[in-house]
Scaffold this active site. Structure first.
Site, PDB file in Angstrom:
ATOM      1  N   ARG A 161      39.343  39.137  37.437  1.00 48.59           N
ATOM      2  CA  ARG A 161      40.562  39.906  37.219  1.00 48.59           C
ATOM      3  C   ARG A 161      40.547  41.093  38.173  1.00 48.59           C
ATOM      4  O   ARG A 161      39.495  41.677  38.437  1.00 48.59           O
ATOM      5  CB  ARG A 161      40.673  40.393  35.771  1.00 48.59           C
ATOM      6  CG  ARG A 161      40.987  39.286  34.761  1.00 48.59           C
ATOM      7  CD  ARG A 161      42.436  38.815  34.924  1.00 48.59           C
ATOM      8  NE  ARG A 161      42.844  37.895  33.868  1.00 48.59           N
ATOM      9  CZ  ARG A 161      42.823  36.583  33.971  1.00 48.59           C
ATOM     10  NH1 ARG A 161      42.370  36.013  35.084  1.00 48.59           N
ATOM     11  NH2 ARG A 161      43.254  35.823  32.983  1.00 48.59           N
ATOM     12  N   GLU A 195      48.766  43.489  40.419  1.00 44.78           N
ATOM     13  CA  GLU A 195      49.516  42.296  40.820  1.00 44.78           C
ATOM     14  C   GLU A 195      50.887  42.300  40.137  1.00 44.78           C
ATOM     15  O   GLU A 195      50.993  42.706  38.978  1.00 44.78           O
ATOM     16  CB  GLU A 195      48.758  41.022  40.409  1.00 44.78           C
ATOM     17  CG  GLU A 195      47.463  40.780  41.152  1.00 44.78           C
ATOM     18  CD  GLU A 195      46.742  39.524  40.646  1.00 44.78           C
ATOM     19  OE1 GLU A 195      47.373  38.720  39.925  1.00 44.78           O
ATOM     20  OE2 GLU A 195      45.561  39.361  40.961  1.00 44.78           O
ATOM     21  N   HIS A 236      45.646  35.057  43.783  1.00 44.09           N
ATOM     22  CA  HIS A 236      45.257  34.719  42.405  1.00 44.09           C
ATOM     23  C   HIS A 236      45.470  33.223  42.151  1.00 44.09           C
ATOM     24  O   HIS A 236      46.109  32.818  41.178  1.00 44.09           O
ATOM     25  CB  HIS A 236      46.061  35.553  41.399  1.00 44.09           C
ATOM     26  CG  HIS A 236      45.420  35.615  40.041  1.00 44.09           C
ATOM     27  ND1 HIS A 236      45.643  36.652  39.158  1.00 44.09           N
ATOM     28  CD2 HIS A 236      44.560  34.784  39.404  1.00 44.09           C
ATOM     29  CE1 HIS A 236      44.967  36.447  38.043  1.00 44.09           C
ATOM     30  NE2 HIS A 236      44.299  35.308  38.174  1.00 44.09           N
TER      31      HIS A 236
END
Length: 389
Positions: free
Chosen positions: A207, A236, A253
């Site tokens: 993360r 993000e 991601h």
């Protein structure tokens, strides 16, 4: 039954239409007004499911087609008696293969031999455990750091975080937590980076907020790190383009975005929804997975350098360089459009298959090369049929 689903979940309409009416929307378009009449929500990691989203809704079941669920307020679901399911392990192989591809590409760029090098794996769950096993197959010395697992098992293979600081490589695979003894928010901070071995390689595919972006940029600026690969970013989809410019490899991601992983996650939440509502499940993974584009890779009779051969095989199945190149185009977008560009890369991500779908044909069976290829997930067979591995 009304099912509202993130359009980034592949085949979600085809699969879930067998049990209800499916409405597709973007993960960031799921607002309280939009989902008010839904019986079930199917999300990915970009949708925060909490009291704000669910207030006044008819939702009875929530599922996320992801391993992690830090974007889900489980206490809220419990208080509202809403069923919940996630997809633990569904894309773990995909994420582990992303890390292997990153290590091999960095090795090629910087002339680093992986065999014999040390790697610290921080977080040894579904993904980290697979990463550790694959790194060992490549001949790396693995140190595993996972305090919750260490307490639960007492296994001495789990070492304190200080024990990984002098590793040649560090890779992050923790969930994002912000409280408690094992909180991971900004786990990789200024002190963390200053403690690392000079010239270490750093990878984060967990993360974004597990890493303090400013501390990472500072560590890169003073050349504390030899190379950095990031798949996840703070804030993000509005990522720090200066940080992107500073790292060796960047991606939007998508580490867990193999088609195999997506379909596995789809079926896990589909079967969970069917069970929750007492409905028969009509589909399984095999109903949605096509034949791989790269079914076979033939190595030459004279293989030469093993690491080069493995890197070449990996690149034929998954080009991490392409993902890096695509993300770097974000810099050419106006600042206000960069978040949409990041999301579009994820939404329109090309089909990527996992290594186990591909057979590598080698000149001779046995030996270190075969063990390494098998260890990172490929099927392997000898040139002659009687030499099948």
């Amino acid at each position: 039954m009304k099912i509202f689903a993130d359009g980034n979940i592949p085949f979600v309409r085809e699969c879930f239409s067998s049990v209800g009416d499916v409405e597709i929307m973007g993960g960031r378009e799921m607002t309280p007004e939009a989902v008010a009449n839904a019986d079930a929500l199917l999300v990915r990691s970009i949708t925060r499911v909490d009291e704000r989203l669910l207030s006044g809704s008819a939702v009875k079941f929530v599922a996320t087609a992801t391993i992690g669920f830090d974007h889900i307020d489980l206490d809220c679901l419990d208080a509202r008696h809403i069923g919940f399911a996630s997809a633990p392990g569904s894309n773990a192989t995909s994420a582990a293969e992303y890390v292997i591809a990153a290590l091999l590409e960095i090795g090629q760029r910087h002339g680093i031999r992986l065999d014999g090098r040390s790697i610290g794996v921080i977080g040894v769950g579904n993904v980290g455990g697979r990463v550790a096993a694959r790194c060992e197959a490549l001949g790396m010395h693995v140190r595993r750091n996972d305090p919750p697992l260490q307490r639960r098992t007492g296994d001495p293979k789990y070492v304190p975080i200080e024990a990984v600081f002098d590793c040649d490589f560090i890779t992050m695979h923790t969930p994002l937590t912000r409280e408690g003894a094992d909180n991971t928010y900004h786990l990789a901070d200024e002190r963390f980076f200053s403690s690392l071995k000079q010239g270490a390689v750093f990878v984060n595919a967990s993360r974004g907020a597990v890493v303090d972006s400013q501390a990472l940029k500072a560590a890169i600026a003073v050349k504390r790190l030899k190379a950095v690969a990031l798949d996840v970013w703070e804030n993000e989809p509005n990522i720090d383009v200066d940080l992107l410019d500073a790292v060796d490899l960047g991606s939007p991601h998508i580490a867990g975005y193999s088609l195999d992983g997506k379909i596995a996650g789809l079926i896990m939440i589909y079967q969970a929804l069917c069970e929750h509502f007492g409905l028969p499940a009509k589909f399984d993974v095999g109903d949605f997975l096509p034949a791989p584009d790269v079914a076979t890779i033939e190595l030459p009779d004279e293989v030469g350098d093993e690491q080069d051969a493995i890197a070449s095989a990996v690149e034929k199945v998954y080009s991490i360089v392409r993902d890096d190149r695509d993300l770097r185009r974000i810099v050419g977008e106006p600042p206000e459009a960069r978040g949409r560009f990041f999301d579009a890369l994820r939404k329109n991500y090309p089909v990527r298959r996992e290594f186990h779908n591909t057979t590598v044909v080698v000149p001779e069976p046995g030996g270190a090369l075969v063990r390494k290829l098998l260890g990172i997930g490929f099927k392997v067979k000898g040139r002659r049929r009687e030499d099948d591995v």
